[in-house]
Scaffold this active site. Structure first.
Site, PDB file in Angstrom:
ATOM      1  N   ARG A   1       0.588  -1.204   0.002  1.00 33.21           N
ATOM      2  CA  ARG A   1       0.060   0.074  -0.083  1.00 33.21           C
ATOM      3  C   ARG A   1       0.931   1.026   0.113  1.00 33.21           C
ATOM      4  O   ARG A   1       2.001   1.265   0.748  1.00 33.21           O
ATOM      5  CB  ARG A   1      -0.992  -0.020   1.301  1.00 33.21           C
TER       6      ARG A   1
ATOM      7  N   GLU B   1      -3.750   7.888  -5.085  1.00 22.48           N
ATOM      8  CA  GLU B   1      -4.065   7.234  -6.583  1.00 22.48           C
ATOM      9  C   GLU B   1      -5.205   8.004  -7.166  1.00 22.48           C
ATOM     10  O   GLU B   1      -6.258   8.072  -6.365  1.00 22.48           O
ATOM     11  CB  GLU B   1      -4.046   5.857  -6.429  1.00 22.48           C
TER      12      GLU B   1
ATOM     13  N   HIS C   1      -0.380   0.519 -10.030  1.00 23.84           N
ATOM     14  CA  HIS C   1      -0.876  -0.228  -9.025  1.00 23.84           C
ATOM     15  C   HIS C   1      -1.755  -1.519  -9.763  1.00 23.84           C
ATOM     16  O   HIS C   1      -2.933  -1.784  -9.853  1.00 23.84           O
ATOM     17  CB  HIS C   1      -1.974   0.279  -8.603  1.00 23.84           C
TER      18      HIS C   1
END
Length: 318
Positions: free
Chosen positions: A232, A261, A280
């Site tokens: 994360r 993000e 990601h």
């Protein structure tokens, strides 16, 4: 009347086919904002949720809601206490993507070791002599340090073992019997940071873990070491990492996750040659995406059919 399942964002067909086979009505969402979901969920018994937060406002807008199936593993964007208070089950899919994330972690580690992004760019530009001017390193005999020895961390260890790496790790929560025999368990994260040639992060996003890796922690690493984060974004303080990369405190990094993000791609971190960055997408294989949709759907069916879910995140009382 069939139970109705809201799916705000498109998923792999395996999940939808499973729900239809079980007799559920699927309602595809009209949009991805909180307002959209609040409007769409009013008559639904379940939500199969991907990247959207589950907020109090959404929960309050869904008087029939009984279960939320998380398309994936992380649940930090879901208001679990409030859902529990309201008697709503939350399930996730912990077996769906750990193989994909572990593979991506190894890909990033190899990319760091071989500077593949630089070599590829230079060779595409016609620079064959890059083969002589840029030396790379081997993984065999190097030390991989794992911060977090959960399912993904242990899978990374298993794969790294094939390369002949020494593996050390730190996880204050994992029972000792689950630590593989080929992983040397250390007592502190600081020991891992000092010993490792590659540090790979594999822990959840919690208040305790926020900015777990900052200026102090980076200063403990070898100047030849690399930091890899497929966990994360908030675990790493990106400003401190940027400065460490510029100063040569560490040799480089590879990140698949970011504090914000989508991230600001004009940030200095994105201009650094010793930073390998992916959007990601570690878990986004065809296989894992199919499992995420299917396992989330299975959790929904288990709850709505009166069964104990296989992968519960909470245990509501009512």
């Amino acid at each position: 009347m069939a139970y109705k399942v809201l799916i705000p964002e498109e998923i792999a067909p395996e999940g939808k086919e499973y729900l239809r086979e079980k007799g559920y009505e699927i309602k595809m969402g009209s949009g991805l904002t909180e307002d959209d979901i609040v409007r769409d969920v009013a008559d639904c018994d379940a939500i199969l949720i991907r990247n959207q937060p589950l907020t109090r406002r959404i929960i309050d807008a869904a008087p029939k809601l009984k279960v939320v199936g998380r398309h994936g593993v992380g649940v930090d964007a879901l208001d679990i206490p409030y859902a529990t208070e309201k008697g709503i089950w939350i399930t996730n899919a912990p077996l769906s993507n750990y193989k994909a994330v572990a593979e991506h972690t190894l890909f990033l580690m190899l990319s760091c070791a071989k500077y593949i992004h630089v070599v590829d760019r230079e060779f595409h530009a016609g620079n064959f002599e890059i083969r002589n001017s840029l030396m790379t390193i081997e993984l065999e005999g190097k030390t991989l340090g794992l911060l977090g020895l959960g399912r993904i961390g242990r899978s990374v260890a298993e794969k790294a073992r094939v390369f002949g790496m020494n593996i050390v790790g730190y996880d204050p929560y994992l029972p000792q019997e689950l630590v593989p025999s080929y992983v040397k368990r250390l007592s502190t994260k600081e020991e891992v940071l000092r010993e490792a040639d590659f540090v790979s992060l594999h822990m959840p996003s919690t208040a305790e873990n926020r900015h777990l890796i900052g200026e102090k922690e980076l200063s403990l690493m070898k100047p030849t070491a690399f930091l890899i984060n497929t966990a994360r974004g908030g675990i790493v303080e990106e400003g401190a990492l940027t400065q460490a990369l510029k100063a040569g405190t560490i040799a480089g990094c590879a990140l698949d996750v970011f504090e914000q993000e989508p991230p600001d791609t004009t940030a200095e971190l994105f201009q650094l040659e010793n930073a390998i960055l992916t959007p990601h997408n570690a878990a986004h294989t065809w296989e894992s995406t199919a499992r995420m949709g299917l396992h989330a759907a299975q959790g929904i069916h288990e709850v709505l059919s009166g069964q104990e879910p296989t992968w519960p995140v909470n245990h509501p009382q009512k």
